[in-house]
Design a protein around this motif. Sequence first.
Motif, PDB file in Angstrom:
ATOM      1  N   THR A   1      55.010  15.353   0.348  1.00 37.75           N
ATOM      2  CA  THR A   1      56.202  15.142  -0.472  1.00 37.75           C
ATOM      3  C   THR A   1      56.902  13.842  -0.092  1.00 37.75           C
ATOM      4  O   THR A   1      57.259  13.040  -0.967  1.00 37.75           O
ATOM      5  CB  THR A   1      57.175  16.338  -0.324  1.00 37.75           C
ATOM      6  N   GLU A   2      57.081  13.619   1.203  1.00 38.17           N
ATOM      7  CA  GLU A   2      57.743  12.391   1.673  1.00 38.17           C
ATOM      8  C   GLU A   2      56.931  11.147   1.325  1.00 38.17           C
ATOM      9  O   GLU A   2      57.491  10.131   0.897  1.00 38.17           O
ATOM     10  CB  GLU A   2      57.941  12.442   3.187  1.00 38.17           C
ATOM     11  N   ILE A   3      55.634  11.225   1.511  1.00 35.82           N
ATOM     12  CA  ILE A   3      54.769  10.075   1.230  1.00 35.82           C
ATOM     13  C   ILE A   3      54.773   9.773  -0.269  1.00 35.82           C
ATOM     14  O   ILE A   3      54.875   8.606  -0.672  1.00 35.82           O
ATOM     15  CB  ILE A   3      53.335  10.313   1.753  1.00 35.82           C
ATOM     16  N   LEU A   4      54.688  10.800  -1.092  1.00 30.49           N
ATOM     17  CA  LEU A   4      54.718  10.585  -2.541  1.00 30.49           C
ATOM     18  C   LEU A   4      56.029   9.941  -2.976  1.00 30.49           C
ATOM     19  O   LEU A   4      56.043   9.085  -3.872  1.00 30.49           O
ATOM     20  CB  LEU A   4      54.482  11.897  -3.302  1.00 30.49           C
ATOM     21  N   TYR A   5      57.125  10.321  -2.337  1.00 29.06           N
ATOM     22  CA  TYR A   5      58.422   9.715  -2.637  1.00 29.06           C
ATOM     23  C   TYR A   5      58.377   8.219  -2.307  1.00 29.06           C
ATOM     24  O   TYR A   5      58.789   7.375  -3.107  1.00 29.06           O
ATOM     25  CB  TYR A   5      59.530  10.421  -1.860  1.00 29.06           C
ATOM     26  N   LYS A   6      57.863   7.871  -1.130  1.00 29.32           N
ATOM     27  CA  LYS A   6      57.752   6.462  -0.720  1.00 29.32           C
ATOM     28  C   LYS A   6      56.835   5.692  -1.675  1.00 29.32           C
ATOM     29  O   LYS A   6      57.141   4.561  -2.067  1.00 29.32           O
ATOM     30  CB  LYS A   6      57.192   6.346   0.699  1.00 29.32           C
ATOM     31  N   LEU A   7      55.710   6.306  -2.027  1.00 27.59           N
ATOM     32  CA  LEU A   7      54.757   5.654  -2.928  1.00 27.59           C
ATOM     33  C   LEU A   7      55.359   5.429  -4.312  1.00 27.59           C
ATOM     34  O   LEU A   7      55.180   4.367  -4.912  1.00 27.59           O
ATOM     35  CB  LEU A   7      53.476   6.493  -3.043  1.00 27.59           C
TER      36      LEU A   7
ATOM     37  N   GLU B   1      53.124   1.214   7.105  1.00 28.24           N
ATOM     38  CA  GLU B   1      54.367   1.929   7.428  1.00 28.24           C
ATOM     39  C   GLU B   1      54.141   3.437   7.380  1.00 28.24           C
ATOM     40  O   GLU B   1      54.625   4.171   8.243  1.00 28.24           O
ATOM     41  CB  GLU B   1      55.475   1.549   6.438  1.00 28.24           C
ATOM     42  N   ILE B   2      53.398   3.891   6.390  1.00 25.97           N
ATOM     43  CA  ILE B   2      53.084   5.323   6.274  1.00 25.97           C
ATOM     44  C   ILE B   2      52.261   5.759   7.489  1.00 25.97           C
ATOM     45  O   ILE B   2      52.520   6.814   8.073  1.00 25.97           O
ATOM     46  CB  ILE B   2      52.360   5.623   4.944  1.00 25.97           C
ATOM     47  N   GLU B   3      51.288   4.939   7.872  1.00 24.33           N
ATOM     48  CA  GLU B   3      50.478   5.236   9.063  1.00 24.33           C
ATOM     49  C   GLU B   3      51.355   5.474  10.281  1.00 24.33           C
ATOM     50  O   GLU B   3      51.189   6.463  10.990  1.00 24.33           O
ATOM     51  CB  GLU B   3      49.575   4.023   9.370  1.00 24.33           C
ATOM     52  N   GLN B   4      52.274   4.554  10.517  1.00 22.45           N
ATOM     53  CA  GLN B   4      53.133   4.644  11.696  1.00 22.45           C
ATOM     54  C   GLN B   4      54.094   5.824  11.603  1.00 22.45           C
ATOM     55  O   GLN B   4      54.274   6.564  12.568  1.00 22.45           O
ATOM     56  CB  GLN B   4      53.895   3.338  11.890  1.00 22.45           C
ATOM     57  N   ALA B   5      54.702   6.009  10.441  1.00 20.12           N
ATOM     58  CA  ALA B   5      55.707   7.063  10.277  1.00 20.12           C
ATOM     59  C   ALA B   5      55.101   8.461  10.424  1.00 20.12           C
ATOM     60  O   ALA B   5      55.755   9.373  10.925  1.00 20.12           O
ATOM     61  CB  ALA B   5      56.403   6.928   8.923  1.00 20.12           C
ATOM     62  N   PHE B   6      53.849   8.627   9.991  1.00 20.08           N
ATOM     63  CA  PHE B   6      53.248   9.961   9.971  1.00 20.08           C
ATOM     64  C   PHE B   6      52.112  10.115  10.991  1.00 20.08           C
ATOM     65  O   PHE B   6      51.428  11.144  11.002  1.00 20.08           O
ATOM     66  CB  PHE B   6      52.778  10.295   8.550  1.00 20.08           C
ATOM     67  N   HIS B   7      51.918   9.103  11.823  1.00 21.08           N
ATOM     68  CA  HIS B   7      50.918   9.159  12.901  1.00 21.08           C
ATOM     69  C   HIS B   7      49.540   9.546  12.374  1.00 21.08           C
ATOM     70  O   HIS B   7      48.917  10.509  12.841  1.00 21.08           O
ATOM     71  CB  HIS B   7      51.363  10.115  14.013  1.00 21.08           C
ATOM     72  N   VAL B   8      49.088   8.790  11.370  1.00 14.23           N
ATOM     73  CA  VAL B   8      47.754   8.984  10.804  1.00 14.23           C
ATOM     74  C   VAL B   8      47.031   7.639  10.822  1.00 14.23           C
ATOM     75  O   VAL B   8      47.650   6.590  10.958  1.00 14.23           O
ATOM     76  CB  VAL B   8      47.797   9.532   9.361  1.00 14.23           C
ATOM     77  N   ASP B   9      45.723   7.698  10.695  1.00 21.73           N
ATOM     78  CA  ASP B   9      44.902   6.493  10.610  1.00 21.73           C
ATOM     79  C   ASP B   9      44.392   6.397   9.179  1.00 21.73           C
ATOM     80  O   ASP B   9      43.641   7.254   8.722  1.00 21.73           O
ATOM     81  CB  ASP B   9      43.735   6.592  11.596  1.00 21.73           C
ATOM     82  N   LEU B  10      44.825   5.356   8.463  1.00 21.63           N
ATOM     83  CA  LEU B  10      44.443   5.184   7.058  1.00 21.63           C
ATOM     84  C   LEU B  10      43.498   4.007   6.841  1.00 21.63           C
ATOM     85  O   LEU B  10      43.118   3.730   5.707  1.00 21.63           O
ATOM     86  CB  LEU B  10      45.699   4.992   6.197  1.00 21.63           C
ATOM     87  N   PHE B  11      43.123   3.315   7.908  1.00 20.49           N
ATOM     88  CA  PHE B  11      42.284   2.128   7.755  1.00 20.49           C
ATOM     89  C   PHE B  11      40.938   2.229   8.462  1.00 20.49           C
ATOM     90  O   PHE B  11      40.163   1.286   8.430  1.00 20.49           O
ATOM     91  CB  PHE B  11      43.028   0.882   8.270  1.00 20.49           C
ATOM     92  N   ASN B  12      40.623   3.351   9.084  1.00 24.31           N
ATOM     93  CA  ASN B  12      39.372   3.491   9.813  1.00 24.31           C
ATOM     94  C   ASN B  12      38.238   3.819   8.848  1.00 24.31           C
ATOM     95  O   ASN B  12      38.086   4.959   8.409  1.00 24.31           O
ATOM     96  CB  ASN B  12      39.483   4.561  10.889  1.00 24.31           C
ATOM     97  N   ARG B  13      37.433   2.823   8.536  1.00 19.47           N
ATOM     98  CA  ARG B  13      36.326   2.997   7.582  1.00 19.47           C
ATOM     99  C   ARG B  13      35.149   3.764   8.199  1.00 19.47           C
ATOM    100  O   ARG B  13      34.188   4.077   7.504  1.00 19.47           O
ATOM    101  CB  ARG B  13      35.848   1.647   7.056  1.00 19.47           C
ATOM    102  N   PHE B  14      35.227   4.048   9.510  1.00 26.78           N
ATOM    103  CA  PHE B  14      34.165   4.823  10.146  1.00 26.78           C
ATOM    104  C   PHE B  14      34.428   6.324  10.065  1.00 26.78           C
ATOM    105  O   PHE B  14      33.603   7.121  10.493  1.00 26.78           O
ATOM    106  CB  PHE B  14      33.959   4.388  11.599  1.00 26.78           C
ATOM    107  N   ASN B  15      35.577   6.717   9.537  1.00 25.56           N
ATOM    108  CA  ASN B  15      35.833   8.128   9.269  1.00 25.56           C
ATOM    109  C   ASN B  15      35.212   8.460   7.922  1.00 25.56           C
ATOM    110  O   ASN B  15      35.461   7.767   6.938  1.00 25.56           O
ATOM    111  CB  ASN B  15      37.329   8.424   9.247  1.00 25.56           C
ATOM    112  N   ILE B  16      34.417   9.493   7.900  1.00 28.73           N
ATOM    113  CA  ILE B  16      33.687   9.859   6.685  1.00 28.73           C
ATOM    114  C   ILE B  16      34.198  11.206   6.188  1.00 28.73           C
ATOM    115  O   ILE B  16      34.256  12.176   6.940  1.00 28.73           O
ATOM    116  CB  ILE B  16      32.169   9.910   6.953  1.00 28.73           C
TER     117      ILE B  16
END
Length: 159
Positions: free
Chosen positions: A24-30, A81-96
Amino acid sequence: MSFSPQSRVWIYQSDRKFTANEETEILYKLSAFTNQWKAHGNELLAKAEIRYGYFIILTVDESQAGVTGCSIDSSVRLIKEIEQAFHVDLFNRFNIAYKVEEEVKVQGKEDFETLVNIKQVTADTIVFNNMVQNLQELNTKWEVPFRDSWHSSVFAHLL
């Protein structure tokens, strides 16, 4: 809003599923971002969504105004910013990402390779091709059997 099949898309895959509150928070930011997203002062016809709780998808219909390097950079800043705020990795292309029945799973490359080795991931397993370029490809080539994906060339020796 109607988007052309040739609308550009960018897919950012999380290393974990977002909680309902996070989504919900991320969709609001997006939404706040896409409603004011511009390229050289021209408003972009854009939308953002989250699919399966893992994938942030940005779409821009360039028939109205084309994206520029600066406008893409601003979207990347938002994703970071979303990565940092929610402690997720959104740029790791080695995650399948792949599906087990209807549930999405995400594994690192080595763990995914192990799953292929022990036949928990087969040629028929649905994987996600986050390299798709436009809306038409998103709708037809994003979720594909492992055998038909770019992933299969990386792990071909295991199939």
